[in-house]
Design a protein around this motif. Structure first.
Motif, PDB file in Angstrom:
ATOM      1  N   ARG A   1     -10.141   2.012  -4.198  1.00 21.42           N
ATOM      2  CA  ARG A   1      -9.397   3.237  -4.451  1.00 21.42           C
ATOM      3  C   ARG A   1      -9.530   3.685  -5.893  1.00 21.42           C
ATOM      4  NH1 ARG A   1      -7.502   0.349  -0.763  1.00 21.42           N
ATOM      5  NH2 ARG A   1      -6.188   1.201   0.881  1.00 21.42           N
TER       6      ARG A   1
ATOM      7  N   GLY B   1       0.779  -1.223   0.000  1.00 20.60           N
ATOM      8  CA  GLY B   1       0.000   0.000   0.000  1.00 20.60           C
ATOM      9  C   GLY B   1       0.809   1.269   0.000  1.00 20.60           C
ATOM     10  N   HIS B   2       0.803   1.949   1.135  1.00 23.04           N
ATOM     11  CA  HIS B   2       1.536   3.193   1.257  1.00 23.04           C
ATOM     12  C   HIS B   2       2.981   3.000   0.830  1.00 23.04           C
ATOM     13  CE1 HIS B   2      -1.665   4.119   4.218  1.00 23.04           C
ATOM     14  NE2 HIS B   2      -1.462   5.349   3.848  1.00 23.04           N
TER      15      HIS B   2
END
Ligand SMILES: Nc1nc2c(c(=O)[nH]1)N[C@H]1C(S)=C(S)[C@@H](COP(=O)(O)OP(=O)(O)OC[C@H]3O[C@@H](n4cnc5c(=O)[nH]c(N)nc54)[C@H](O)[C@@H]3O)O[C@H]1N2
Ligand SMILES: Nc1nc2c(c(=O)[nH]1)N[C@H]1C(S)=C(S)[C@@H](COP(=O)(O)OP(=O)(O)OC[C@H]3O[C@@H](n4cnc5c(=O)[nH]c(N)nc54)[C@H](O)[C@@H]3O)O[C@H]1N2
Ligand code: SF4
Ligand code: SF4
Ligand code: SF4
Ligand code: SF4
Ligand code: SF4
Ligand SMILES: [Mo]
Lengths: 292, 855, 329
Positions: free
Chosen positions: B706, B255-256
C-alpha cells in the motif's frame, strides 16, 4: 483605566523535518480546510513527490529527497554499487529518481513539509500594490482574496517562490496560517493533522527556544548535519515565522540558501531610479538647447 | 507502519523519543525505513527463516528470559512419543494426510493430554459426501482457536529442568538449530552482519528491565504460511518474556477502520460473535454436543455455554428457551468452506447465485481479480453498496474481460444493483481499532441523496423480509420471524438507532439492567449478550466507548478513553508482567501486582486474571473453567494457561513454524526438500494457472503493498482528487540494477507478467529498491502498489490481475506478498493479443493444469 | 499542543561504518545542488507581450514627454506634437496592456486603494494616473490647438512625470527575487532611462523633419550611450547571473538591441541630413529599445526558471560569510 491590551504573540511554525514521515496529511488537511482546487495528476518521478512545489493550489508541500548519504548511524540495508545521477538533474532527463552522489550502500530519505515562511520582512507584502497582502495580529502574512487584483507582483517578489497565481481566477494564493482557525484558538489544519508533530505551531519565541534545544540534542547525538533554517532574525528576511530543522543544505530541499527580501534594497533602487529620471530631464534640456 | 498506520506511528516516534531503537524488516526501503535505525531488506516470503534465525540465536545463546519461560510458557511440557518433527521427516510433520492435504494433529499433543476433539462429533458420511473432508473442519475452527486456544485437557507431563528430550524446549532447540546466520543469508539474502546486529539489539532489549515489541501487518500474513509467521514471532517473544508486559507484545496492525470489530463481531463465515465457532451441519446437532466439542475444560473458554446461550437470547429473545436449546437450531450451519475464494468458485460452478458486496471491491482488491469477475458474471444478481461506481459494480460493461472479449455486455445475465452507501461521517457507530479499543463516533452530516448507512440497509431489508414472511407457518421461516428485530428508528429516513445495537451487544440481566462484565453471563438463559467479549461496553447504562478523557488528564494507561474489550483491559495477559509471586518483574515495567494486604491484583490496568486469585493458588481436583487455572497461569485464554512455544493443537499446518518457499518462488527451499507448505490451499482452475517453482521464465520476486496516499482497492481514494493527485498513476518500483538488466526507463512503461496475465505500470527506478544475494544469485524484487483499477479519477491496471489464488490453510488469506514474475519494458498488449501474450509465457514455462498442485 | 516528539533516527543503531566513520562526514558542497532541478523562486506570471511591452511603451512615452516638452519650449512644433502624441498613445497602449494582464479593467481600480512607497507598482500606478491625463491633455491640446494654456501646463507636467514613468519600471522589476533583475537593480534604472531616451529620440527622428530633429538626435545619442554603458556595467556586476542575458531568446534580443542601437546612432549621426536615413535610424532605435526590454524580461524569466541562478550567488555569499555552511544557515 484604559490600557491597550498587548496583541497576541507572534505565532509561527517550527517544522522539524527529522521526524517527518512523508505521509502528506498536512497537504491534504490544508486542501480540505481551505477548499483548494486540485492540482492535476502528474507522476513526476521525483521520489514520491507528485505535487512538485508550493503553488496557488498547494500551500503545504512535502519534499522527498533520496540521497547517498548516511543518516547518523542508520543502517539502510541497501546494497548498490553503481554511480548515481545528480540531484539537480530534472527527473525527465534522469535515468532514475535523482540522488545526491555519495558512498554506494548509503541511503537516506529526507522528507520535509514546506510552507509559506510568513517572513518578518515579507517581500510579497511590501510589493503588493493593493494592500491585499497584510500582516495580521498574529504577525502572519495573509492575502485577502477580495482585494487582490491579480497583478502578480508578489509572485516573483517572494524569495522562496511560495505565493503563486491561480490560473482560473488570476489571483494570488498562499498559506494563511489558517487565519480563520487560529483566531478561534485552533491549530492550523496542517499542524493538527501531522501525526508526528513534525509541524509544531505556537508562539514563535517558544518555538525558537524549543528548536534550539532540539538542535543541541541532535548534534550531541551525532546528527551533525542538522541545522535550523529561518530562525535567525538577522537573516535577509528578518527571520521567518515558519522555520525549519533541516538535515541538509536548504537548496537540497528546494529552499534558497540565503534569501533576501529584495525590498531591503528598495531605497537604493528608488534613489537610482530618481537619479536616472533626473538625468533624463537633464538630457531633455541639453538635447533641446539651441546651439548659438 | 509509517505508510499504512501513520497515525499509529506517532507512538513509535514517541517511543523513539524515549530512546527506543526501531528496526524495520521489509523488502523495500519505505517511509518506515527512513525513520528506522536499522532497515533490513530481505526477500519477500522469507521471514520465517529470519525469525527462526532469531529464535535459534536466543536458544543457542540461552538468551531467553528463563524465569518467565519456566513460569508462563509450555517449554517444560513433554510431547507425545510418536510426534515427528520436520527434522525427522525432511520438512513435514507427523500426521500428514497426503490424500486430503491435511494434517491429523493427534501426534502433536502433549504426553498425557487428551486428544482435542477439534472436529466435534465427526460425521464421516457427511464429510465424505461434501468431499472436503477434514479441511472443512479445520478451516472452520482455527480462528476460534487463535483467540481461545485449542482444547487440551488431562494431566500434562512436564520437566522443569527442560532437559527431557521430548520437552518443548528441547524440541524447539533441535527444530531451529538449522536456522543459522548462514542459512538466514541463503534464504533471506540478509548479510550475517546485519542479522547479528538485529539479534543483539533484540536480545539486549529484552528481559527484566526492558521489553521489545513486534508490530506487523499484512507483510507477514499474506503468505501461504502467514499464520506460521506470527507463530514464529510468538515463540520469540515468549522466549524473551515480551508478552503481557508494557512495551512488549506482538501488535497486529489492522486494516480497514474497524476491521478488528468485524472479526470480533464477524463478517467471517466460520465465526459467531466473540470468536465462538460457527456450528457445522450434522457435526453439531445440539447445544450440548457443540459446547462439549468446542469449549475447553480449563480457562475462560470453559464458560462457552454462558457466552453462547446469552448470544442466542440476544438474537431470539423470548423464542430462545431451555426447551428448544435456546434456539440453537436457528443458527445457520456450515456445510463446507464458504470463504471468499470458495464462494467465487461456487459462483463459477453456478451454485452460488446471489451476492452482496458491502464495502468490498474484489474486482480490484482480491488476488486473481479475473476469477472474481468471472464469478460475478455467473450470478443471477449482485448488490453493490458503495460510494462510487467501483470496478466490482461495472465489470460487465467496462472490465478487462470486455477488452479481451472474454465477456460480452450483451450476453451478461447478472442483474446488478448499485446502492449508494453512507460514509462513516454520515452515520453513528463504533470503530474497534488495533488495540481492541472501541471508539464511538456520531453522524456529522446527514447522508447525501439516496445514500443510506449499512445499518439502515440491513435493518430495513430484514424488516421487509419479515413483513413478507409474516404469517408463514413454514418452520424454515421461524429463525427470521423470531428474531428480536425491534430497533428504534429516527428521522425522516428512519435510521435505526446505532446505540440500541450497542446496548444489545452489551447485554442485560433478567431484570433488563445492562451487564458490566462477561463474568456476569449465565448459561441458563437469564442474561443476553450480543458479543460476550464486548460485554461491559454499556456498563451502568453508559456508552463507555464514547468516553474521551484526554490522556493528559489520567494515568498512562488511560482507561477512560474509549473502551477496550475484554473488560476494558488494555494489555492482554498482563498477569505475566509480574513474576510468579506476583511482584512486577521490574519497577520500570510494573503494570500489575498482587496486593497481599487486600488480597487482590492491583495496578493501573484491569487485571487479565481473576482479580482475587492469589499467585500461589492451586486449583481443586476436577475444577473447570477459569477455576482450573493456577495462580501462575497467566495466559488465561489458553486451556493450559501457558504461552505456547509449541502449539499442540489449533494450527492446522504444524505445531512449529518451518520455512517453506512461497507457492511461486524463483528458488528451491534450501532448508528442507519440502518446497512449499504441504497443506497450502490451492485452486485448480483454468484462470488460476500456477508457475513452477524455480522457473527462469519468472525470475523476479514481486511484492504488493500500500501507499499512504491511497486506500486498498481505491474506492475511497482514487475518486478523491486530493488523494489521486498525490499518487496519480499505477507504478512499479525497481532498482537501478534491474532497470539496467531489463532496459526499463525511469517514468517509462513496464509490463509485468505472471502465469495469469500481464499488467502495465509506469516505472520508478530508485535505490530504495535493492538487489539481494540469495543462494549465491542476485535477486531483484519488484514493488507493486495494488490500489489501482480502471475506474475513478486516477486509473491503472490492478496488481491483483497478476496474483494467484493460493491460500494459507488456517485463515484462507491469499499469498499476495510474494510471487514470481517477469518484467519487460513497454506497454502490454491490448485486447485478445494480451491473452496470446500470456499463453506464450505459459508455454515457455511449461505450465499445465497440474503445475503448482504438488504438495 | 502536546509535547513535541523529539525522536532521533539512526542514533541508536550504531552502524558498523566502513572506515570507522563515527561522525558524519561534513561533505563539502563542491557542486551545485537543487531539488530535482526545480526553480526556487517563481517566474513572473506576467505575459511577455503585456509586461515587456508595457516596459517598452512606458519608457518610450515617458521619455517622449521630456523631448516633447523641450521641443515645445524651443519651438519645434512637429517634434513636440510627435512627442506628445507618442506619449499619449503610449499611455493608452500601456493601460490596455496592464488591464489585459490583470484580466478585467475594474481590477486596475484596486491599484489605487492604497499608496505604498514600498511597492513600485503602487507608486507607478499613482504616477501613471497623474501622468496619463497630463500626457493626454498635452496631446489633445497640441493636435486641436485648443486650451493652449492648459496644454502648456500639461506638457510641463508630463515632461516632469514622464521620466519617472520611464525609470520606475526598473525599480519595479528589480524589486523581485528574479536573479537577473534584482542583481542589476543599481544599473537597471539607467538602462531603462537610456533605452527610453534613445527610443524617444528615435521616434523624434522618425517623425520630425530634418530641421527640427537635432534634439531627437542628441537625445538618442545620450540615451543610447548611457544604455549601452549601463547595460555593460550591469552584466559585469551580475557575474554568472548574466548568463541568461547572453543565451536563448534573451541573448539574441539583447544582441539585436545593441546592434540596432549602434547602427541607429551611427545612422542618426552620419545621415543627419538625409530624412530617410534619419527615419530608418530612428526606427532602429525604437526597435532597439523594444528589443532591450523584451530581452531583459526574457532573461529575468530564464534566470528564475533555473535554480542555479538563485542558489549559486546565495551559496557563494553564504560561504564567503562563514566557510562551512553547516550549522545555522
Ligand atoms: N494509507 C493506507 N493505509 C492503510 C491501508 C491503505 O490501503 N492505505 N490499508 C489498511 C489495511 S486494509 C491493511 S490490512 C493495513 C496493511 O498494512 P501493511 O501491512 O503495513 O501494508 P502493506 O503495504 O500491504 O504491506 C506492508 C509491507 O510489507 C512489505 N512486505 C511485502 N512482503 C513482505 C515479506 O515477505 N516480509 C516482510 N517482512 N515484509 C513484506 C511490503 O514491502 C510493505 O512495505 O493497512 C491499513 N492502512
Ligand atoms: N495484491 C494484494 N491484494 C490485497 C492486499 C495486498 O496487500 N496485496 N491486501 C488485502 C487486504 S489486507 C484487504 S483489507 C483487501 C481490501 O480489499 P477490498 O475490501 O476489496 O477493498 P476496499 O477498497 O477497501 O473496499 C472497500 C469499499 O468499501 C467502500 N466503503 C467504505 N465505507 C463504506 C461503508 O460504510 N459502507 C459501504 N457499504 N461501503 C463502504 C469503499 O468505497 C470501498 O470501495 O485487499 C486485499 N488484497
Ligand atoms: S515566504 Fe514569500 S509569500 Fe510567504 S511571507 Fe515570505 S515573501 Fe511572502
Ligand atoms: S497579486 Fe494580489 S496579492 Fe499579489 S501583489 Fe498583486 S494584488 Fe497583491
Ligand atoms: S497553516 Fe493552514 S493554510 Fe497554511 S499550510 Fe497549514 S493548513 Fe494550509
Ligand atoms: S503531516 Fe507531518 S509527518 Fe506527514 S508529511 Fe506532513 S509534516 Fe510530514
Ligand atoms: S486513515 Fe484513519 S485509521 Fe488510517 S491512519 Fe489515518 S486516522 Fe488512522
Ligand atoms: Mo486489510
Amino acid at each position: 483605566m484604559s490600557q491597550v491590551s498587548p496583541g497576541p504573540p507572534r505565532m509561527g511554525f517550527f517544522t522539524d523535518t527529522s521526524v517527518c514521515i512523508g505521509c502528506k496529511a498536512c497537504e491534504v488537511a490544508c486542501k480540505e480546510w481551505n477548499a483548494i482546487p486540485e492540482d492535476g495528476l502528474n507522476l513526476t518521478g521525483m521520489s514520491l513527490d507528485n505535487t512538485e512545489k508550493l503553488d496557488a493550489n498547494t500551500w503545504r508541500h512535502v519534499a522527498f529527497i533520496e540521497q547517498r548519504k548516511p543518516l547518523a548511524f542508520q543502517e539502510p540495508g541497501v546494497r548498490h554499487t553503481g554511480p548515481v545521477p545528480d540531484l539537480a538533474t530534472p527527473p525527465a532527463e534522469a535515468p532514475m529518481t535523482p540522488m545526491t552522489p555519495g558512498e554506494p550502500g548509503d541511503l537516506r530519505w529526507l522528507m520535509a513539509s514546506d510552507v509559506c515562511k510568513h517572513c518578518t520582512h515579507a517581500a510579497c507584502l511590501d510589493v503588493c500594490p493593493t494592500g491585499a497582502l497584510f500582516r495580521t495580529e498574529f504577525d502572519t502574512v495573509v492575502v485577502q482574496a477580495d482585494v487582490c487584483n491579480g497583478c502578480g507582483y508578489c509572485i516573483p517578489a517572494c524569495p522562496y517562490g511560495v505565493i503563486d497565481q491561480r490560473k482560473e481566477d488570476g489571483r494570488a494564493w498562499k498559506c494563511t496560517m489558517c487565519y480563520d482557525r487560529i483566531g478561534d484558538g485552533l491549530q492550523p489544519a496542517c499542524a493538527k493533522a501531522c501525526p508526528t508533530e513534525s509541524i509544531q505551531y505556537g508562539p514563535l519565541d517558544e518555538l525558537r527556544e524549543r528548536a534550539s534545544e532540539r538542535l543541541d540534542t541532535m548534534h550531541a547525538a551525532g546528527v551533525t548535519d542538522a541545522r535550523l533554517y529561518g530562525d535567525d532574525p538577522n537573516d535577509g528576511v528578518g527571520g521567518t515565522g515558519a522555520f525549519f530543522l533541516l538535515l541538509d543544505e536548504p537548496e537540497v530541499y528546494g529552499l534558497p540558501p540565503d534569501p533576501v527580501a529584495t525590498t531591503r534594497d528598495l531605497p537604493a533602487m528608488w534613489r537610482h531610479a530618481a537619479l536616472a529620471a533626473a538625468g533624463l530631464v537633464g538630457a531633455g534640456v541639453i538635447a533641446c538647447l539651441r546651439s548659438s | 507502519m509509517a505508510e499504512c498506520h501513520p497515525v499509529g506511528f506517532q507512538w513509535v516516534m514517541e517511543a523513539k523519543a524515549r530512546g527506543a531503537t526501531l528496526i524495520h524488516v521489509d523488502p523495500r526501503f519505505t517511509r518506515t525505513s527512513a525513520l528506522a535505525d536499522v532497515h533490513v531488506s530481505l526477500r519477500a516470503g522469507s521471514d520465517i527463516a529470519f525469525l527462526g534465525g532469531l529464535v535459534n540465536h536466543v536458544l543457542q545463546n540461552e538468551a531467553d528470559f528463563r524465569e518467565y519461560v519456566l513460569a508462563y510458557t509450555n517449554a517444560a511440557a513433554i510431547v507425545r512419543e510418536d510426534f515427528r518433527d520436520t527434522e525427522d521427516l525432511d520438512g513435514v510433520f507427523s500426521g500428514l494426510d497426503t490424500e486430503h492435504r491435511t494434517y491429523d494433529p493427534a501426534t502433536w499433543q502433549y504426553e498425557g493430554a487428551d486428544v482435542p476433539s477439534v472436529a466435534g462429533e465427526g460425521d464421516e458420511e457427511f464429510e465424505e459426501r461434501t468431499q472436503a473432508g477434514a479441511t472443512i473442519r479445520e478451516a472452520a475452527r482455527v480462528e476460534a482457536h487463535g483467540s481461545g486456544g485449542a482444547g487440551v485437557s488431562g494431566d500434562i507431563h512436564t520437566d522443569e529442568t527442560l532437559r527431557h528430550p521430548r520437552c518443548v524446549y528441547q524440541i524447539l532447540k533441535r527444530h531451529f538449530a538449522r536456522y543459522t546466520p548462514d542459512m538466514v543469508e541463503q534464504v533471506c539474502g540478509v548479510p550475517p552482519d546485519t542479522f547479528r546486529q538485529v539479534c543483539e539489539l533484540v536480545t539486549a532489549n529484552s528481559g527484566r528491565e526492558r521489553t521489545t515489541a513486534f508490530a506487523y501487518a499484512v507483510g507477514w500474513t499474506q503468505h501461504t504460511v502467514g499464520v506460521q509467521y506470527i507463530r514464529t514471532a510468538s515463540i520469540l517473544q515468549s522466549l524473551l518474556g515480551n508478552i503481557g508486559r508494557p512495551g512488549g507484545g506482538i501488535l497486529a496492525l489492522r486494516g480497514h477502520a474497524s476491521i478488528q470489530g468485524s472479526t470480533d463481531i464477524p463478517t467471517l463465515f466460520n465465526l459467531l460473535p466473540g470468536y465462538i465457532p460457527m456450528p457445522h451441519a450434522h457435526a453439531d446437532q445440539t447445544l450440548e454436543s457443540f459446547i462439549e466439542a468446542e469449549g475447553t475444560v480449563k480457562g475462560y473458554w470453559g464458560n462457552m455455554r454462558s457466552y453462547l446461550v446469552s448470544l442466542l437470547k440476544a438474537w431470539w429473545g423470548e423464542s430462545a428457551t431451555a426447551d428448544n436449546d435456546y434456539a440453537f437450531d436457528y443458527l445457520p450451519r456450515l456445510t463446507g468452506d464458504h470463504s471468499t475464494n470458495e464462494t467465487v468458485l461456487a459462483q463459477m460452478e453456478g451454485t452460488c447465485k446471489g451476492y452482496f458486496l458491502m464495502g468490498e471491491n474484489p474486482a480490484v482488491g482480491s488476488t486473481n481479480a479475473k476469477m472474481q469477475r468471472l464469478g460475478m458474471a455467473a450470478l443471477d444478481w449482485l448488490v453493490v453498496r458503495d460510494f462510487a461506481l467501483i470496478e466490482s459494480a461495472t465489470w460487465w460493461k467496462d472490465g478487462p474481460e470486455i477488452e479481451t472479449r472474454e465477456l460480452r455486455t450483451e450476453e451478461n445475465g447478472t442483474e446488478v444493483f448499485f446502492l449508494p452507501a453512507a460514509s462513516h461521517t454520515e452515520k453513528s457507530g463504533s470503530f474497534t481499532n488495533t488495540q481492541r479499543l472501541l471508539q464511538w463516533h456520531r453522524e456529522a452530516v446527514r447522508p447525501q441523496g439516496e445514500a443510506r448507512s449499512d445499518l439502515w440497509f440491513t435493518y430495513h431489508l430484514g424488516r421487509r423480509i419479515r413483513e413478507k414472511l409474516a404469517g408463514s407457518t413454514d418452520d424454515m421461516d421461524r429463525p427470521i420471524l423470531d428474531l428480536t428485530w425491534d430497533y428504534p428508528v429516527h428521522g425522516d429516513i428512519l435510521e435505526p438507532d446505532a446505540e440500541a445495537v450497542l446496548v444489545e451487544i452489551n447485554g442485560h440481566d433478567a431484570r433488563g439492567a445492562p451487564l458490566s462484565a462477561y463474568t456476569e453471563l449465565k448459561g441458563d438463559g437469564s442474561t443476553t449478550c450480543g458479543c460476550w467479549i464486548y460485554c461491559g461496553v454499556y456498563a451502568d447504562g453508559v456508552n463507555q466507548a464514547d468516553r474521551r478523557k484526554p490522556h493528559t488528564e489520567q494515568d498512562w494507561v488511560a482507561k477512560e478513553w474509549g473502551w477496550a474489550w475484554p473488560a476494558n483491559r488494555r494489555i492482554l495477559y498482563n498477569r505475566a508482567s509480574a513474576d510468579p509471586d506476583g511482584r512486577p518483574w521490574s519497577e520500570r515495567k510494573a503494570l500489575l501486582w498482587w496486593d497481599p494486604e487486600h488480597r487482590r491484583w492491583s495496578g493501573p490496568d484491569v487485571p487479565d486474571f481473576q482479580p482475587d486469585k492469589p499467585p500461589d493458588f492451586r486449583p481443586a481436583e476436577g475444577a473447570r473453567g477459569p477455576d482450573a487455572l493456577r495462580g501462575t497461569d497467566a495466559f488465561v485464554m489458553q486451556a493450559d494457561g501457558k504461552a505456547w512455544l509449541y502449539a499442540p493443537a489449533g494450527v492446522v499446518d504444524g505445531p512449529l513454524p518451518a520455512h517453506y518457499e512461497p507457492h511461486e518462488s524463483p528458488f528451491t527451499n534450501p532448508l528442507y526438500s519440502q518446497q512449499s507448505n504441504p497443506i497450502r490451499q490451492v485452486v485448480k482452475h483454468p484462470v488460476n494457472r500456477y508457475q513452477p517453482p524455480g522457473s527462469p521464465v519468472f525470475p523476479y520476486v514481486t511484492t504488493t503493498y500500500r501507499l499512504t496516499e491511497h486506500h486498498t482497492a481505491g474506492g475511497m481514494s482514487r475518486w478523491v482528487p486530493y488523494l489521486a493527485e498525490l499518487m496519480p498513476e499505477f507504478f512499479c518500483e525497481v532498482s537501478p540494477e534491474l532497470a539496467a538488466e531489463r532496459g526499463l526507463e525511469h517514468l517509462g512503461w513496464a509490463t509485468i507478467v505472471s502465469a495469469r496475465t500481464a499488467v502495465e505500470a509506469r516505472v520508478l527506478v530508485t535505490e530504495r529498491m535493492t538487489p539481494l544475494t540469495v543462494q549465491g544469485r542476485t535477486l531483484h524484487q519488484i514493488g507493486l502498489p495494488y490500489h489501482w483499477g480502471p475506474n475513478g479519477y486516477s486509473t491503472g491496471d490492478a496488481a491483483n490481475e497478476l496474483a494467484p489464488v493460493v491460500l494459507d490453510p488456517n485463515t484462507h488469506i491469499q499469498e499476495s506478498k510474494a510471487m514470481a514474475c517477469d518484467i519487460r519494458p513497454g506497454r502490454r498488449p491490448r485486447g485478445p493479443a494480451l491473452l496470446e501474450f500470456v499463453r506464450d509465457y505459459r508455454r515457455r514455462a511449461g505450465i499445465t493444469d497440474e503445475t503448482g498442485m504438488e504438495m | 499542543m502536546g509535547r513535541p516528539r523529539d525522536a532521533l533516527t539512526g542514533v541508536a543503531a550504531g552502524r558498523r561504518r566502513r572506515r570507522g566513520r563515527g561522525e558524519q562526514p561534513v561533505v563539502p558542497d563542491a557542486q551545485f545542488t537543487s531539488y530535482y532541478g526545480r526553480p526556487v523562486v517563481k517566474r513572473p506570471v506576467w505575459r511577455t507581450l503585456d509586461i515587456a511591452g508595457y516596459l517598452f511603451v512606458g519608457g518610450l512615452a515617458g521619455s517622449s514627454s521630456v523631448l516633447a516638452a523641450g521641443a515645445h519650449f524651443t519651438d519645434r512644433p512637429t517634434l513636440a506634437r510627435a512627442g506628445k502624441i507618442t506619449a499619449a498613445g503610449g499611455v493608452v497602449v500601456a493601460a490596455v496592456l496592464l488591464v489585459h494582464d490583470l484580466g478585467r479593467p475594474e481590477r486596475f481600480v484596486n491599484m489605487l486603494r492604497v499608496f505604498k512607497p514600498t511597492s513600485p507598482m503602487s507608486v507607478g500606478s499613482w504616477l501613471l494616473s497623474g501622468y496619463g491625463p497630463a500626457a493626454g491633455l498635452a496631446a489633445v491640446s497640441a493636435v486641436t490647438g485648443r486650451l493652449p494654456r492648459l496644454g502648456t501646463l500639461a506638457t510641463v507636467g508630463a515632461g516632469l512625470i514622464g521620466p519617472t514613468i520611464t525609470t520606475y519600471t526598473a525599480a519595479l522589476i528589480s524589486d523581485t527575487a528574479v536573479p537577473a533583475w534584482h542583481g542589476g537593480h543599481r544599473e537597471m534604472p539607467y538602462v531603462f532611462a537610456g533605452s527610453g531616451a534613445s527610443a524617444a529620440g528615435g521616434l523624434g527622428l522618425l517623425a520630425a523633419p530634418v530641421w527640427e530633429n537635432t534634439p531627437a538626435r542628441r537625445m538618442a545619442l545620450m540615451g543610447g550611450i548611457v544604455e549601452l554603458a549601463a547595460y555593460r556595467l550591469m552584466e559585469h556586476r551580475l557575474g554568472m547571473v548574466a548568463e541568461p542575458y547572453r543565451t536563448g531568446t534573451a541573448g539574441w534580443l539583447v544582441r539585436a538591441s545593441e546592434a540596432l542601437t549602434v547602427a541607429g546612432l551611427a545612422g542618426a549621426v552620419l545621415g543627419r541630413r538625409n530624412r530617410l536615413v534619419c527615419a530608418v535610424s530612428g526606427g532602429a532605435l525604437v526597435s532597439a529599445s523594444a528589443f532591450m526590454r523584451f530581452g531583459i524580461f526574457k532573461a529575468g524569466v530564464a534566470s528564475a526558471e533555473d535554480p542555479k541562478y538563485t542558489v549559486g550567488p546565495q551559496r557563494e555569499r553564504l560561504n564567503a560569510r562563514d566557510g562551512s555552511g553547516i550549522g545555522r544557515v
